[in-house]
Design a protein around this motif. Structure first.
Motif, PDB file in Angstrom:
ATOM      1  N   ARG A   1      16.464  32.657 -15.619  1.00 40.49           N
ATOM      2  CA  ARG A   1      16.290  32.589 -14.166  1.00 40.49           C
ATOM      3  C   ARG A   1      17.276  33.530 -13.466  1.00 40.49           C
ATOM      4  O   ARG A   1      16.908  34.340 -12.624  1.00 40.49           O
ATOM      5  CB  ARG A   1      16.507  31.142 -13.688  1.00 40.49           C
ATOM      6  N   VAL A   2      18.601  33.438 -13.916  1.00 37.73           N
ATOM      7  CA  VAL A   2      19.641  34.294 -13.315  1.00 37.73           C
ATOM      8  C   VAL A   2      19.262  35.758 -13.504  1.00 37.73           C
ATOM      9  O   VAL A   2      19.311  36.569 -12.569  1.00 37.73           O
ATOM     10  CB  VAL A   2      21.012  33.987 -13.978  1.00 37.73           C
ATOM     11  N   PHE A   3      18.897  36.034 -14.726  1.00 42.06           N
ATOM     12  CA  PHE A   3      18.569  37.418 -15.045  1.00 42.06           C
ATOM     13  C   PHE A   3      17.390  37.906 -14.213  1.00 42.06           C
ATOM     14  O   PHE A   3      17.379  39.028 -13.703  1.00 42.06           O
ATOM     15  CB  PHE A   3      18.234  37.498 -16.546  1.00 42.06           C
ATOM     16  N   ASP A   4      16.397  37.029 -14.065  1.00 38.99           N
ATOM     17  CA  ASP A   4      15.202  37.377 -13.285  1.00 38.99           C
ATOM     18  C   ASP A   4      15.558  37.692 -11.845  1.00 38.99           C
ATOM     19  O   ASP A   4      15.101  38.691 -11.268  1.00 38.99           O
ATOM     20  CB  ASP A   4      14.197  36.215 -13.301  1.00 38.99           C
TER      21      ASP A   4
ATOM     22  N   ILE B   1      16.325  41.562  -7.488  1.00 36.47           N
ATOM     23  CA  ILE B   1      17.120  42.154  -6.398  1.00 36.47           C
ATOM     24  C   ILE B   1      17.328  43.633  -6.670  1.00 36.47           C
ATOM     25  O   ILE B   1      17.089  44.498  -5.832  1.00 36.47           O
ATOM     26  CB  ILE B   1      18.489  41.433  -6.250  1.00 36.47           C
ATOM     27  N   TYR B   2      17.792  43.892  -7.850  1.00 36.32           N
ATOM     28  CA  TYR B   2      18.102  45.252  -8.237  1.00 36.32           C
ATOM     29  C   TYR B   2      16.872  46.132  -8.139  1.00 36.32           C
ATOM     30  O   TYR B   2      16.894  47.213  -7.546  1.00 36.32           O
ATOM     31  CB  TYR B   2      18.650  45.238  -9.669  1.00 36.32           C
TER      32      TYR B   2
ATOM     33  N   LYS C   1      17.218  24.689 -22.218  1.00 40.10           N
ATOM     34  CA  LYS C   1      17.707  24.646 -20.837  1.00 40.10           C
ATOM     35  C   LYS C   1      18.582  25.856 -20.531  1.00 40.10           C
ATOM     36  O   LYS C   1      18.406  26.548 -19.524  1.00 40.10           O
ATOM     37  CB  LYS C   1      18.506  23.362 -20.600  1.00 40.10           C
ATOM     38  N   THR C   2      19.551  26.082 -21.424  1.00 41.59           N
ATOM     39  CA  THR C   2      20.464  27.226 -21.209  1.00 41.59           C
ATOM     40  C   THR C   2      19.672  28.534 -21.168  1.00 41.59           C
ATOM     41  O   THR C   2      19.938  29.407 -20.334  1.00 41.59           O
ATOM     42  CB  THR C   2      21.526  27.311 -22.321  1.00 41.59           C
ATOM     43  N   LEU C   3      18.716  28.600 -22.058  1.00 45.68           N
ATOM     44  CA  LEU C   3      17.865  29.800 -22.094  1.00 45.68           C
ATOM     45  C   LEU C   3      17.110  29.972 -20.787  1.00 45.68           C
ATOM     46  O   LEU C   3      17.056  31.090 -20.230  1.00 45.68           O
ATOM     47  CB  LEU C   3      16.876  29.659 -23.253  1.00 45.68           C
TER      48      LEU C   3
END
Ligand code: ATP
Length: 790
Positions: free
Chosen positions: A542-545, A550-551, A535-537
């Motif tokens: 997801r956040v990183f994606d 955006i970047y 889950k944490t992974l």
């Protein structure tokens, strides 16, 4: 019976020592003895010569209906068969006789009917065997059955003998050849051939008108004359008697042997008998014996020219033989009577106590018998012959005595040698005997020792067995008690086992439950951990994606913009290039069309390396000329509507200006010096405004270029960042991979645990099973025990 013709011939085979014999016409001298024959054939005599002398008269006779007999006599190897049948490519008498008969028959045939028949047989130990009858199943072997002699009208004949009618010489020779070949096959021992008499009979019958006649020639290859076989000796003896009788015209005693019986038929009528003696002078004894046999005959020709053989000493010989037999008998009688008398005298002497001199009695007083013998001997008329015979016998005796002495010496030597050998052997035997005795003693001792040892062992075993038996007896006595105690023990054991079993079952079930609980707990925990980690992974990912997207979007937009600008610049650059190329290719070679070239962004003067086409075209068209120091380029003003040039110390800018280029270039190129401003002032003012505009443009451009540099730097940064993000993504992937591996490991562990759990379950089942089995065993034992106790 009239005396018949008998001819004696001699054939001599070579000798090692020709000195021992000599041939003088009809006389053969051998070791100082003389023997007379009708003809003598030396080793040089040919087969044809012999045929002419012996065979031809016989053929003459049978063609006239007179029988003939040809006997070949001699020791083995003397050449009998050679004379009769030939060898080494040489035909013998038989072949030559047949040849002659056929030749004569051929001549006579137109007038006469001629029939020639041939038969052959052998006499082996007085048994007749056909030499022309083959075995029905083997054409390479003779039928060995014995044929019988029968009589018909006083004539003897062989029953069942094969008589072959012969039409040609070739057939006859073939029969003889086959007979000879097959005769040797059955018995490889060649010696045996010399122990049989081989007989060939040729009968020639002739018929002319009503007159017929037939003559038979019997050719006999006699067995070895030196043979000791009684049947052969008998035959030869009877043959000799037959010959003697023939000479004297006596009744032939043909009953003595098979051969003489067969020959009797021929002899009954007119018959010419020829005996060919064979001697091999290399063998003294056989030669002598053959000559002695022949010596019994003495041939002479009578006045009338007819031949007859008279046995000169025949009568004497017969008488001598008889007398010799008588002498033997009488000697025997004398010895016997002498013995009787000696015995009587000795007995008488003993009775009267007087020692009788027997020699004196008998020596001085010879018996009447002796006298009568002397009288008899003296009365023999043939003393001369006996004496000569005796002489020969003496010579022989001497020789024999010498040989005997030598033999005795040899025997003595042998005896001595044997004695020494026997002694040595005896010694050896003695030592061997001693050794045997010693060995026997040793063996006996060993056996004794072993026996003692064994008896001791057996004794001990007996004692121990006895003890054991006693123990067992005691045990048997105590058996009911012990069995009772065992039964009680067993019962206790069974109870204890029952208890233990239930405890064990409880324990096992507890342990099993505990294990299962622990396993399930562990598995749950592991699952939870894994889920949480996953889950944490996922969240992190997801956040990183989102951050990344955006970047990247931002950066992408910026990059796009920069790209557009770069593409613009690039297009411009391409336009310039194209224009220069066009100029170069002479597209404007009419020289009338002015072309306006707007150079927007040339921060530096056109360098040869950067703008090769432009540079080249300007140079060739005389627009550009190189300055003195080659640091800047001077542009010819005549080509431009206005000259816009600004020089600094070492640099040249011809930028942001539009100028006109005319083609073809002017003939004269005017060099423009940047410092020499000769144009009009108005024009200069306009030019200044334009210059300012251009400068502004240039500044803008510079700004753009600066921006583009910044953008480029930013793009580089973005690139770096994307690389980093990719790296991070990779790391994240690694992490997820390792987590997956961990999850897999955990799964394996879980599987192991479940396996162990199954194992435990199996163990439990087995224990339960063994428990049941034990119960069965215990119950059976219980039953046994109960029975025993009852
Ligand atoms: N006169 C001869 N010339 C040449 N060879 C001879 C003569 N006589 C005998 N032989 C040879 O000697 C050998 C023995 O002779 P042969 O067989 O005729 O003797 P044999 O008297 O018939 O003996 P057996 O009684 O053992 O048959 C033969 O190989 C034969 O060829």
């Amino acid at each position: 019976m009239a005396s018949q013709v008998v001819r004696l011939y001699l054939r001599v085979r070579h000798t090692k020592d020709p000195g021992v014999y000599s041939i003088n016409h009809k006389n053969f001298s051998y070791r100082n003895e003389n023997y007379v024959f009708r003809s003598i054939f030396s080793k040089e005599s040919s087969q044809q010569e012999i045929y002419e002398e012996i065979g031809k008269p016989l053929v003459d006779n049978i063609m006239q209906g007179i029988n003939g007999i040809l006997l070949a006599y001699g020791s083995s190897g003397a050449g009998k068969t050679y004379s009769l049948l030939g060898d080494q490519g040489q035909d013998g008498l038989l072949q030559r006789v047949l040849e002659d008969v056929f030749q004569r028959a051929r001549i006579l045939k137109p007038k006469k009917a001629i029939n020639i028949v041939l038969s052959s047989f052998e006499i082996d130990k007085e048994r007749i065997k056909d030499l022309a009858k083959l075995l029905p199943n083997n054409k390479n072997r003779f039928n060995e059955e014995t044929l019988e002699i029968r009589e018909h009208l006083g004539n003897a004949y062989i029953d069942n003998l094969t008589v072959t009618q012969i039409d040609s010489l070739k057939d006859a020779l073939h029969i003889i050849q086959e007979g000879r070949r097959l005769r040797k096959i059955p018995d490889p021992n060649f010696e045996s051939l010399s122990l049989v008499h081989t007989v060939f009979k040729i009968t020639v019958s002739q018929k002319e008108m009503n007159v017929s006649k037939a003559g038979t020639l019997t050719i006999v290859d006699l067995a070895d004359s030196e043979s000791n076989q009684s049947s052969i000796l008998k035959t030869l003896d009877s043959l000799r008697n037959l010959i003697i009788d023939l000479q004297q015209g006596h009744h032939a005693s043909s009953d003595e042997s098979i051969l003489t019986k067969i020959l009797a038929n021929n002899i009954k009528h007119n018959c010419l008998t020829s005996v060919l003696f064979h001697v091999n002078t290399s063998n003294d004894q056989t030669c002598h014996n053959t000559l002695m046999f022949s010596n019994n005959c003495y041939s002479h020709e009578n006045d009338s020219g007819t031949e007859s053989l008279v046995f000169k000493s025949q009568q004497q010989m017969v008488r001598v033989r008889k007398l010799q037999d008588e002498i033997k008998d009488l000697k025997h009688q004398i010895d016997k009577t002498q013995e009787i008398h000696e015995g009587k005298l000795r007995g008488f002497g003993e009775i009267i106590g007087f020692n009788v001199d027997i020699e004196a009695v008998f020596g001085n007083n010879p018996g009447k018998e002796k006298k009568s013998i002397e009288n008899h001997v003296n009365s023999v008329e043939i003393l001369d012959e006996v004496q000569t015979r005796n002489k020969r016998l003496e010579l022989k005796l001497n020789k024999n005595s010498i040989i005997f002495e030598e033999l005795q010496k040899f025997e003595l030597k042998n005896k001595e040698r044997n004695a020494s050998q026997i002694k040595a052997l005896e010694d050896q035997i003695k030592t061997v005997k001693l050794e045997i005795i010693e060995l026997n003693e040793k063996i006996q001792e060993n056996v004794r020792k072993k026996l003692n040892h064994r008896t001791e062992e057996l004794h001990q075993i007996l004692i121990s067995n006895h003890l054991l038996l006693e123990e067992k007896a005691a045990i048997i006595q105590n058996l009911p008690l012990t069995l009772q105690s065992i039964a009680s023990d067993m019962r206790a054991v069974i109870d204890y086992k029952e208890l233990g079993k239930s405890e064990l079952e409880n324990e096992l079930s507890k342990k099993y439950k505990q294990n299962e609980e622990n396993h399930s707990k562990n598995i749950k925990k592991i699952k939870q951990d894994i889920d949480q980690a996953l889950k944490t992974l996922d969240n992190k990912m997801r956040v990183f994606d989102t951050e990344c997207s955006i970047y990247i979007r931002e950066k992408y937009e910026r990059i796009k913009r920069i790209e557009k600008e770069i593409i613009k610049l690039y297009n411009l650059y391409l336009d310039q290039d194209r224009l220069i190329k066009n100029i170069e290719c002479g597209l404007f070679n009419n020289g009338i069309k002015p072309i306006y070239i707007t150079i927007h962004d040339i921060p530096k003067p056109p360098q040869r390396e950067k703008y090769p086409y432009l540079f080249k075209s300007l140079m060739t068209n005389g627009v550009l000329t190189s300055s003195k120091d080659n640091n800047f380029i001077k542009i010819s003003n005549s080509l431009f509507t206005k000259k816009y040039s600004r020089t600094t110390k070492n640099s040249f800018y011809a930028v942001r200006s539009s100028f006109r280029i005319t083609f073809p270039p002017p003939e004269k190129v005017v060099e423009i010096k940047p410092d020499e401003g000769d144009d009009e002032e108005d024009e200069e003012g306009k030019d200044d405004i334009k210059l300012e505009e251009e400068e502004e443009e240039e500044e803008e451009k510079e700004e753009i270029s600066e921006k583009s540099i910044i953008l480029r730097e930013e793009a580089e940064k973005i690139q770096k960042r994307t690389v980093e993000i990719a790296k991070k993504a990779k790391e994240m992937k690694y992490e997820t991979n390792s987590l997956e591996v961990k999850v897999r490991d955990k799964e394996v562990e879980i599987r192991k645990m479940t396996g162990e759990r199954d194992k435990h379950r199996e163990l439990y089942c087995n224990i339960v099973k063994s428990k049941v089995e034990n119960r069965v065993v215990i119950e059976s034992q219980k039953r046994l025990l109960d029975k025993f106790i009852i």
